[in-house]
Design a protein around this motif. Structure first.
Motif, PDB file in Angstrom:
ATOM      1  N   ASP A   1       0.736  -1.267   0.047  1.00  0.00           N
ATOM      2  CA  ASP A   1      -0.097   0.149   0.007  1.00  0.00           C
ATOM      3  C   ASP A   1       0.800   1.180   0.021  1.00  0.00           C
ATOM      4  N   PHE A   2       1.946   1.449   0.830  1.00  0.00           N
ATOM      5  CA  PHE A   2       2.979   2.476   0.907  1.00  0.00           C
ATOM      6  C   PHE A   2       3.148   2.647  -0.620  1.00  0.00           C
ATOM      7  N   PHE A   3       3.970   1.622  -1.092  1.00  0.00           N
ATOM      8  CA  PHE A   3       4.259   2.054  -2.746  1.00  0.00           C
ATOM      9  C   PHE A   3       3.251   2.345  -3.730  1.00  0.00           C
ATOM     10  N   LYS A   4       2.095   1.901  -3.379  1.00  0.00           N
ATOM     11  CA  LYS A   4       0.948   2.130  -4.459  1.00  0.00           C
ATOM     12  C   LYS A   4       0.776   3.711  -4.068  1.00  0.00           C
ATOM     13  N   GLN A   5       0.710   3.910  -2.999  1.00  0.00           N
ATOM     14  CA  GLN A   5       0.138   5.523  -2.930  1.00  0.00           C
ATOM     15  C   GLN A   5       1.400   6.469  -3.175  1.00  0.00           C
ATOM     16  N   ASN A   6       2.517   5.963  -2.927  1.00  0.00           N
ATOM     17  CA  ASN A   6       3.745   7.043  -2.749  1.00  0.00           C
ATOM     18  C   ASN A   6       4.524   7.023  -4.007  1.00  0.00           C
ATOM     19  N   ILE A   7       4.650   5.897  -4.911  1.00  0.00           N
ATOM     20  CA  ILE A   7       5.524   5.935  -5.796  1.00  0.00           C
ATOM     21  C   ILE A   7       5.068   6.871  -7.170  1.00  0.00           C
ATOM     22  N   VAL A   8       6.389   7.457  -7.536  1.00  0.00           N
ATOM     23  CA  VAL A   8       6.055   8.365  -8.710  1.00  0.00           C
ATOM     24  C   VAL A   8       6.065   7.555  -9.847  1.00  0.00           C
ATOM     25  N   ASN A   9       5.471   7.819 -10.987  1.00  0.00           N
ATOM     26  CA  ASN A   9       5.616   6.938 -12.102  1.00  0.00           C
ATOM     27  C   ASN A   9       6.379   7.801 -13.260  1.00  0.00           C
ATOM     28  N   LEU A  10       7.442   7.794 -13.630  1.00  0.00           N
ATOM     29  CA  LEU A  10       8.210   8.470 -14.664  1.00  0.00           C
ATOM     30  C   LEU A  10       7.317   8.768 -15.843  1.00  0.00           C
ATOM     31  N   ASP A  11       6.573   7.608 -16.261  1.00  0.00           N
ATOM     32  CA  ASP A  11       5.746   7.722 -17.590  1.00  0.00           C
ATOM     33  C   ASP A  11       4.768   8.749 -17.512  1.00  0.00           C
ATOM     34  N   ASP A  12       4.573   9.197 -16.292  1.00  0.00           N
ATOM     35  CA  ASP A  12       3.406  10.300 -16.434  1.00  0.00           C
ATOM     36  C   ASP A  12       3.963  11.488 -16.202  1.00  0.00           C
ATOM     37  N   ASP A  13       5.473  11.579 -16.600  1.00  0.00           N
ATOM     38  CA  ASP A  13       6.138  13.057 -16.797  1.00  0.00           C
ATOM     39  C   ASP A  13       6.785  12.998 -17.852  1.00  0.00           C
ATOM     40  N   PRO A  14       6.065  13.625 -19.005  1.00  0.00           N
ATOM     41  CA  PRO A  14       6.436  13.806 -20.436  1.00  0.00           C
ATOM     42  C   PRO A  14       7.871  14.516 -20.551  1.00  0.00           C
ATOM     43  N   GLN A  15       8.018  15.225 -19.735  1.00  0.00           N
ATOM     44  CA  GLN A  15       9.314  16.274 -19.911  1.00  0.00           C
ATOM     45  C   GLN A  15      10.450  15.573 -19.398  1.00  0.00           C
TER      46      GLN A  15
END
Ligand SMILES: Cc1ncc(C[n+]2csc(CCOP(=O)(O)OP(=O)(O)O)c2C)c(N)n1
Ligand code: SF4
Lengths: 288, 581
Positions: free
Chosen positions: A209-223
């Motif tokens: 749960d911790f990772f599901k809530q806190n991990i940032v997905n690089l694919d979501d950052d087009p920059q």
């Protein structure tokens, strides 16, 4: 054509139900099949720890080595025979604690192997002591008053050691880590993949749960540009390391090609070992 | 004038001044004149500055150790005289460089002659002070009544890379030294003329180990620099690529031996070379190689321990580390060469044994064997006889016919040896682990399996052949028996010859394989002996204790130990014996 069945081993892993390492095992098998690697050409090296047992759970040339030394053994295998696919796997204690030195040097040496760390921020096999990735203040059996030390950042460490491929994933997303492992194996050079792989028994903080809530997905950052080392460093800093995707990648000459007189030569393991009379003469010339 | 069958000289000066090149050129030229040579370098851990010296023994017959007495000292510093003048023979000569040696500050003992010889000034006149070493070569050559002609080639080879002008200048320096000595004095120590010899090599134990490795099929070496093993890494980095191999410098010894295990597992003949602290770091991996039945070769160029000990001094104190080192009980073989020739030939043997018995094989060298240079007779080496035996390997056809999904790499066999499959072999897949395992290599804590696997691994060593595991010299029914291993061979041999000359019934067993110990072969001689003297360079008598463990000779065994960092001399051995008998 290799199938998943070929890669299966009829042994039940002795991991706790729910351990993150199951997904990593499945992802490695899936990646190997997707890349159509024959199991006899696949060598899986592993260290010591719960995670280290992985090399016994698939039907390849599997080698379970010493605590912290699997990366060095893996490099020896690859140097002997570069036609083999060499993957090395272990825990965070194994790779960043006792084996930290080999990690840094394997990265800068850039031998063409893939290194997967199952990072659970704890020592699993020895039943719950702090690890080099346990955060400051973390409560474990060996830090009952809270971890007095600061953790290392595996991704930043790999960046500064000049690793040519750095990625991070999470056991909760098998599809994603399978893809990262495939990319890592295809990368010609040292590929490091850190996988958050929860220890459901001893780590009650860094849970699925911790990772599901806190991990940032690089694919979501087009920059995001994974060829930019500075950007990679900053991204890890901003996310406190809780980020997944391809962090950094740069083609760099592989170690074997960089060795004088080695590039394009027959594998060491295929050499004819008996010297001719002329070769013996050349060897001795200096001392006559 | 007395014609000599053997002479010795010492060249001493500040470390880094090129003292060794004097010995190198003298040795090369005299070797071609048919003489046998032994060159011992006494050095310290400093790179520049600090005294160092080179001892060269030149004989009509083979020589296996440095001489205790010199005819000549070539002195570029005070220590060369202060430390060594007592080793000069009566009538011996010191040629010193007045530029660096203030002779009036030193008391020269009686019976020897010290002569100022302006090595530096003469060299400076010829264009470079560095050539003082070549002036010294010329002087020594005149004193030993050697024709100067053969020095031409030796000088040419040494300096060829630097161009003809440099070669000419250096040759002129040799000539000048030669002429000046002849003006100063008569040829004092003429060496008996020697007929032309067969082809020979002059090289150190480390050089021989490197060559032997390549001859023995080694194609991978990993090492971490350490005195006195670094030469082997440096040699193999240059040599191996010419034969399709690779040597790499790793981040530490833990990585070195781990890489070697990986390469050995993948079917390459692989080795590492280390000393002292490196052997300590490798202990865990030795157990892994033993438990996983992986062939690897480890060269230990023993030096003074424990800890950093005496890095540039001889000791033979790693016996326990090699024979039993690592936790638990793991099989291994330990060979112990005692001459440069044996150092070369033990390497192919080590690789054959490692693959045949699928275990780590140590080659126990020591600092004196590794760094001293000796004449090596090509005819004795018989390199054309070297065979490569890769041990039991499972054939592709056999694997193809097998119905097993996992190859039984660790199946129990009568001799304990199971055919290996190598990564890349179809249907040869299996698991390997340092954890106790069953036939497929998967972990097992079953008590019966544990006993079966431990016994299997131990059983392998029972088949190791014991021919050449010792060498015996001296009279057949010796009452006094000297036993040693490694580089002490030359000193023990010389001591035996002296004592035999005096009529004593002396024999000498030199142990060439320390593990498994050739106890039956040694017993043949210990049974008949009344007094057994075990000569070794350590403080606890490791070999003596090992012998006592296997052969009941407690009452008549006397350890003759030396652990001051200085190679044991024949007279130390004879006086130890005289006190006993
Ligand atoms: C040289 C050595 N020291 C200590 C151990 C004991 N030990 C085994 S696994 C381990 C740590 C395991 O933690 P980690 O590497 O993070 O792997 P995990 O079990 O969490 O997967 C330790 C300390 C060992 N096997 N070898
Ligand atoms: S203790 Fe933790 S790491 Fe080990 S198997 Fe159980 S869940 Fe996995």
């Amino acid at each position: 054509m290799a199938t998943l069945h070929d890669y299966r081993m009829d042994i039940t892993p002795n991991w706790c139900p729910g351990c993150g390492d199951f997904s990593v095992l499945a992802a490695i098998q899936k990646a190997a099949v997707n890349l159509n690697i024959e199991p006899e050409n696949f060598v899986l090296q592993s260290g010591i720890g719960c995670s280290g047992r992985i090399s016994g759970y698939l039907n390849v040339y599997g080698m379970h080595t010493m605590h912290g030394r699997s990366l060095a053994v893996a490099q020896g295998v690859k140097l002997a025979n570069r036609d083999l696919t060499v993957v090395c796997a272990g825990g965070d204690g194994d790779g960043f604690g006792i084996g930290g030195n080999h990690f840094v040097h394997a990265a800068r040496r850039n031998i063409d192997i893939t290194y997967i760390v199952m990072d659970n921020q704890i020592y699993g096999l020895t039943k719950g002591q702090m690890s080099p990735t346990s955060p400051k203040g973390f409560l474990t059996k060996s830090s009952p008053e809270g971890n007095p030390e600061s953790p290392i950042s595996p991704l930043q460490l790999a960046l500064s050691a000049n690793a040519s491929f750095i990625a991070q994933g999470f056991s909760g997303d098998i599809k994603h880590i399978t893809s990262l492992i495939e990319q890592g194996i295809r990368h010609k050079g040292f590929a490091f993949i850190n996988i958050f792989s929860p220890c459901v028994t001893f780590n009650k903080v860094f849970t699925y749960d911790f990772f599901k809530q806190n991990i940032v997905n690089l694919d979501d950052d087009p920059q995001y540009d994974s060829t930019d080392r500075t950007m990679a460093f900053d991204k890890v800093e901003q996310t406190d390391g809780f980020v997944k995707g391809l962090i950094y990648r740069k083609e760099r000459m592989d170690f074997v090609d960089a060795l004088p007189g080695r590039s394009g030569k027959e594998n060491l393991s295929n050499q004819d070992l008996q010297l001719s009379a002329d070769q013996v003469q050349n060897l001795l010339q200096r001392y006559m | 004038m007395n014609i000599k069958s053997e002479v010795s000289c010492l060249v001493g000066g500040m470390q880094g001044e090129g003292i060794e090149s004097v010995g190198e050129i003298l040795a090369k030229a005299l070797g071609r004149n048919g003489y046998y040579l032994f060159g011992y370098r006494n050095f310290s851990s400093r790179i520049k500055g600090g005294h160092s010296d080179f001892h060269l023994r030149i004989g009509k017959d083979p020589v296996y150790n440095a001489s205790e007495r010199f005819e000549l000292i070539l002195a570029f510093d005070h220590e060369s005289i202060e430390l060594h003048q007592r080793s000069l023979i009566d009538g011996g000569v010191i040629l010193f460089d007045p530029k660096t040696v203030k002779i009036d500050q030193i008391t020269i003992r009686g019976g020897i002659q010290s002569i100022a010889f302006p090595f530096s000034d003469m060299a400076a006149e010829l264009g470079s002070k560095q050539m003082k070493n070549m002036v010294a070569v010329g002087a020594a050559c005149a004193l030993f009544d050697q024709p100067i002609g053969v020095f031409g080639d030796a000088v040419r080879e040494q300096f060829a890379k630097k161009g003809e002008a440099i070669v000419e200048k250096n040759m002129a320096a040799v000539k000048k030294g030669h002429e000046f000595l002849q003006e100063l004095m008569d040829t004092r120590f003429p060496l008996e003329k020697q007929p032309q010899s067969g082809q020979r090599l002059f090289l150190s134990g480390n050089d021989a180990i490197s060559i032997g490795a390549v001859l023995g099929g080694c194609r991978f070496m990993a090492g971490y620099p350490i005195t006195p093993a670094s030469d082997i890494l440096e040699n193999l980095v240059q040599m191996l690529p010419n034969y399709g191999g690779v040597a790499v410098q790793t981040e530490d010894e833990l990585a070195a031996i781990a890489m070697v295990i990986g390469a050995g597992y993948a079917g390459t003949r692989a080795m590492t070379a280390t000393a002292g602290p490196g052997i300590s770091l490798m202990q865990e991996a030795i157990g892994l190689a033993g438990a996983t039945e992986t062939p690897i070769v480890i060269v230990d160029t023993q030096r003074g321990g424990p800890s950093s000990g005496m890095a540039t001094k001889i000791e033979q104190s790693d016996l326990h580390a090699m024979i039993t080192g690592t936790h638990g009980e793991a099989p291994r073989i330990v060979l112990a060469p005692s001459t440069v020739e044996e150092a070369m030939l033990d390497m192919p043997k080590a690789f054959n044994l490692a693959e045949k018995y699928q275990c780590p094989v140590f080659v126990a060298s020591d600092l004196v064997l590794s760094t001293s240079k000796q004449t090596c007779e090509m005819a004795n080496l018989q390199l054309e006889d070297i065979q490569i035996d890769r041990g039991k390997r499972v054939a592709e056809t056999e694997l193809a016919m097998s119905g097993d999904r996992v190859y039984k790499r660790f199946a129990i066999t009568d001799d304990g040896i199971t055919a290996r499959s190598i990564p890349g072999q179809k249907k040869g897949m299996h698991h390997v682990t340092g954890i106790e395992h069953g036939p497929t290599g998967h972990p097992s804590e079953n008590p019966a399996n544990r006993v079966a696997q431990m016994s299997k691994r131990a059983r392998k060593l029972q088949c190791v052949p014991m021919n050449d595991a010792i060498k015996y010299e001296g009279i057949p029914q010796a009452e006094v028996l000297l036993i040693g291993f490694g580089s002490t061979y030359g000193a023990i041999r010389e001591a035996r010859l002296w004592m035999q000359k005096e009529g004593a019934a002396v024999g000498h067993v030199h142990v060439r394989m320390l593990h498994p110990l050739p106890a039956a072969e040694i017993s043949q001689y210990t049974e008949k002996a009344k007094t057994i003297i075990v000569v070794e360079q350590n403080s606890t008598g490791q070999l003596a204790n090992l012998l006592k463990q296997h052969i009941s000779i407690h009452a008549k065994l006397h350890p003759c130990l030396k652990f001051d960092g200085v190679p044991i001399s024949p007279s130390e051995i004879t006086s130890f014996c005289r006190e006993l008998i």
